[in-house]
Enzyme design. Structure first.
Site, PDB file in Angstrom:
ATOM      1  N   GLY A 128       0.826  -1.214   0.000  1.00  0.00           N
ATOM      2  CA  GLY A 128       0.000   0.000   0.000  1.00  0.00           C
ATOM      3  C   GLY A 128       0.849   1.248   0.000  1.00  0.00           C
ATOM      4  O   GLY A 128       1.086   1.858   1.038  1.00  0.00           O
ATOM      5  N   TYR A 129       1.337   1.597  -1.189  1.00  0.00           N
ATOM      6  CA  TYR A 129       2.160   2.805  -1.325  1.00  0.00           C
ATOM      7  C   TYR A 129       1.372   3.918  -1.989  1.00  0.00           C
ATOM      8  O   TYR A 129       1.094   4.946  -1.411  1.00  0.00           O
ATOM      9  CB  TYR A 129       3.389   2.501  -2.184  1.00  0.00           C
ATOM     10  CG  TYR A 129       4.563   1.921  -1.447  1.00  0.00           C
ATOM     11  CD1 TYR A 129       4.413   1.313  -0.209  1.00  0.00           C
ATOM     12  CD2 TYR A 129       5.839   1.980  -2.001  1.00  0.00           C
ATOM     13  CE1 TYR A 129       5.505   0.785   0.458  1.00  0.00           C
ATOM     14  CE2 TYR A 129       6.935   1.450  -1.334  1.00  0.00           C
ATOM     15  CZ  TYR A 129       6.758   0.855  -0.117  1.00  0.00           C
ATOM     16  OH  TYR A 129       7.837   0.332   0.532  1.00  0.00           O
ATOM     17  N   GLU A 152      11.688  -3.749  -5.474  1.00  0.00           N
ATOM     18  CA  GLU A 152      10.586  -3.839  -6.426  1.00  0.00           C
ATOM     19  C   GLU A 152      11.097  -3.632  -7.853  1.00  0.00           C
ATOM     20  O   GLU A 152      10.704  -4.342  -8.768  1.00  0.00           O
ATOM     21  CB  GLU A 152       9.507  -2.792  -6.103  1.00  0.00           C
ATOM     22  CG  GLU A 152       8.324  -2.891  -7.056  1.00  0.00           C
ATOM     23  CD  GLU A 152       7.226  -1.879  -6.788  1.00  0.00           C
ATOM     24  OE1 GLU A 152       7.377  -1.071  -5.857  1.00  0.00           O
ATOM     25  OE2 GLU A 152       6.227  -1.906  -7.516  1.00  0.00           O
TER      26      GLU A 152
END
Lengths: 368, 399
Positions: free
Chosen positions: B138-139, B255
């Site tokens: 949840g960025y 990521e």
């Protein structure tokens, strides 16, 4: 083999860089150009390069050379590219010495290689017959030890002591022969090029041959093998030019102010610069990989050579164009040196095949 | 101190590893994965697609090779760097799939190892390895995309808990996530980068909900997630209040390495092979000259990009670390992938654009083509990567 330099290669790179920075900066090329120097290179510099072992860098020690790797010669080429050194290194060491090493017999090697190593003999190689690189188009013939034909774009053809010429023999095979430049009939026409180097068109009307290089034992054919090594060497030179032009451009972006700020703070220019940075990273990799392929005698040499020449041609064109654009009006002046890279980029692009030539060759290798 | 294994032991380790893998990895777990539905993700509601998925996960779990390089107390196998490398190499050679795909393993885990306290490490890392929890990220928020630090989701300190209110977007498989690691704003008084904290939120908590986002590819791999007065225990904070941005940056580098990583073991079909199959070839040459040159250029860049990965790895081994290059790899790799799919479509013509139908593999090319457009957006857009290269590598000035 890891894609990094050995300590020896690293050392060679830094010592030749120092030499060229002090003895052969771009100002030296400008002087040769402005003085309309008939040779187009500095004899004393070539002597110094030979004394350092550069003329015979890849020639075995038995023939007076250094027996160094092609990765090493690539570092010298790269350094030449940074200051646009005009010397017979490409014609004589990179191309001709390689041809003699690969295709010559013992006598021939002993006759030519020691003289190349000590800098006393300049050898040119004549393989094209038109305005575009097309080594298969060979109409120069050989009969009874004499050749007849006309060659174009011969690098250092006007100063050569010997000329290696591609000829078609009676059964239609292309061979490389050595001709003495002073032989009867050899007619040399010097052509000054945009990059202030010299090419020559040479006519051979029934000229007697000194030697035939017919001892090649490699896996494809002598001419293509020599050309592939030459293309990789030129790609290394281009890498030097690309990096130098790019770092000069970045420095200028930081220094030049407009609207009260350095122009390098504008995103329109930053993104183009960052994108070029990435392309240059690719260039470094393919040149290194291709140079290693020569030393490893890799089956992939033709592919590596075409990848390197195609990519470097594309990138040098782009970086040299952006250099002019980002320098703005000052980049258009002869006083500013960035224009020298644009000029060299185009001539070297068309030497031994441009990007399109090599992309086409790569596609054909994969049969499409 | 990291333990190291002698060369001789490594040789034995390689042999044992290969034999064990060969004896225990089911044949179907050596087939290339077909996509995100064709892997085991774990989690509270997880199911094994076939019995082989279960066998493979359980064998590897028992062997402690789910996170082979983590310490044993965290559920790992305690392998050193060389052993881990050998295991990875042998798995690649045999084509063994990873037994568990998990954002916990690839993203959260490394961040926890670096920033969490011991209690949190023991609890969460073991849960990741046991596949008990499926994690989501949840960025991003509607107003915080490229400007990620502009996080507005608020976490108020209520003594024994945080009260979370706000919305996240682009959460991968958010509807399937049991828990989400979130960037939340815990301080509005300080500069925006300093008021962010890193919080673990259980999606089963009252007030947390999700809604899938349908993409142009027709699929919904991402969700919006909503937080309406969600109570989160204080012990779910990782690091210290205000440290969230540092943790996020650290995690983003993992990521970036992962994007396109699901296809890590999957080598794409060469574009020129597709071209030869679908287009007219005459005398060994494609008759479409324009496409031919585009393909040749693409394959040149593709080959040289691979060499660049090789070179940078070799340089790193020799001690020249070029960390800032991760932005270049992210930028170039994703742009290259977009070019690849443009060419696949160009080669296949309307066949490549079919959306449904068995003979068109249910529109696999068309859908993947659409999906690739997101490659240069997610994980930091191409433009953000170019900004990073300009500033951190080239040293060009900011305005």
């Amino acid at each position: 083999m890891a894609l990094i330099l050995t300590e020896e290669e690293q050392l060679l790179k830094s010592s030749v860089s120092e030499l060229f920075k002090s003895k052969a900066p771009i100002a030296a090329l400008r002087k040769l150009r402005d003085n309309k120097d008939p040779l187009g290179y500095s004899k004393s510099l070539w002597k110094e390069m030979a004394n350092m072992g550069l003329a015979g860098l890849t020639i075995p020690e038995a023939y007076g050379g250094m027996g160094f790797s092609y990765v090493g010669l690539g570092q010298v080429m790269e350094a030449c590219g940074r200051t646009l050194v005009a010397s017979p290194l490409v014609s004589t060491t990179l191309l001709s010495a390689t041809a003699i090493q690969l295709g010559g017999n013992e006598n021939q090697k002993s006759k030519y290689l020691p003289n190349i190593s000590d800098g006393s003999m300049i050898v040119a190689i004549a393989i094209d017959e038109g305005r575009h690189h097309h080594p298969d188009n060979c109409n120069t013939t050989i009969t009874d030890g004499k050749i007849t034909g006309e060659k174009t774009m011969v690098l250092d053809g006007h100063i050569a002591d010997k000329i290696i010429v591609s000829v078609k023999n009676s059964v239609g095979d292309i061979q490389l022969v050595v001709v003495d430049a002073k032989s009867d009939g050899v007619a040399v026409e010097k052509i000054e090029m945009m990059d202030s180097r010299n090419l020559a068109n040479i006519r051979f009307p029934n000229v007697v041959v000194e030697n035939i290089l017919d001892s090649y034992s490699g896996s494809y054919n002598l001419l293509e093998n020599v050309l592939d090594i030459g293309r990789i060497g030129l790609a290394a030179e281009m890498l030097g030019g690309i990096q130098e032009a790019f770092s000069r451009t970045i420095a200028y972006l930081k220094e030049r102010t407009q609207f009260g700020v350095p122009i390098g703070s504008f995103q329109a220019l930053q993104h183009r610069a960052a994108d070029m940075f990435g392309e240059i990273e690719l260039c470094k990799s393919v040149v290194m990989k291709a140079l290693k392929a020569i030393d490893e005698n890799s089956q992939d040499l033709p592919k590596m050579s075409s990848l390197a020449k195609a990519k470097l041609g594309e990138t040098y064109k782009r970086v040299s164009n952006e250099g002019i654009q980002m320098f703005g009006g000052i980049g258009m002046t002869d006083d500013e040196e960035i224009g020298f890279f644009l000029k060299r980029a185009r001539v070297v692009q068309h030497t031994l095949g441009d990007t399109n030539y090599h992309l086409d060759r790569l596609a054909k290798m994969k049969s499409y | 101190m990291e333990k190291t294994t002698s060369k001789k032991d490594l040789k034995a380790f390689r042999k044992e590893t290969r034999e064990w893998l060969d004896a225990n990895c089911p044949a179907s777990m050596r087939e290339p994965i077909a996509g995100p539905e064709d892997v085991y993700w774990g989690g509270r509601n997880s199911e094994f697609k076939t019995p082989d998925f279960k066998i493979w996960f359980e064998k590897m779990h028992e062997k402690r090779w789910i996170a082979p390089h983590w310490e044993k107390k965290y559920g790992g196998g305690g392998l050193d760097r060389m052993e881990y490398k050998i295991l990875t190499e042998e798995m690649t050679k045999l084509g063994c799939r990873k037994p568990l795909f998990s954002f916990g393993l690839s993203m959260l885990g490394p961040a926890l190892l670096k920033f969490a306290n011991e209690e949190q490490k023991i609890k969460y890392l073991n849960d990741i390895v046991d596949a008990k929890i499926r994690w989501g990220q949840g960025y991003s928020e509607p107003g915080a995309g490229s400007d990620l630090a502009n996080v507005q989701t608020k976490a108020e300190d209520k003594g024994d808990h945080y009260l979370v209110n706000g919305q996240k977007v682009w959460t991968s498989y958010g509807e399937k996530a049991d828990m989400i690691f979130c960037l939340v704003r815990t301080d509005t008084e300080v500069p925006k980068h300093h008021g962010i904290s890193f919080l673990l939120i259980d999606m089963a908590t009252e007030g947390a909900s999700t809604r899938p986002i349908k993409l142009i590819s027709g699929k919904s791999p991402f969700c919006e997630t909503f937080y309406d007065n969600v109570k989160v225990p204080k012990e779910n904070l990782i690091g210290t209040p205000g440290q969230g941005w540092d943790i996020a940056k650290y995690l983003l580098t993992h990521e970036r390495q992962m994007i396109g990583g699901i296809g890590e073991t999957h080598v794409p079909t060469p574009v020129s092979d597709v071209a030869k199959k679908y287009l007219e070839v005459k005398d060994g040459m494609l008759t479409d000259n324009f496409l031919r040159s585009e393909i040749a250029k693409f394959e040149m860049d593709e080959a040289i990009f691979d060499m660049t990965i090789e070179r940078v790895i070799d340089e790193a081994k020799a001690g020249n670390n070029s960390g800032a290059l991760s932005s270049f790899f992210k930028y170039y790799g994703t742009e290259l992938n977009k070019r690849r799919y443009e060419l696949f479509v160009a080669c296949q013509g309307l066949d490549g654009l079919a959306w449904e139908g068995e003979q068109f593999k249910n529109g696999a090319i068309a859908k993947q083509f659409c999906r690739t457009k997101g490659n240069s957006i997610e994980g930091g857009t191409s433009e953000i990567q170019l900004n990073i290269i300009s500033k951190r590598i080239l040293g060009l000035p900011s305005r």
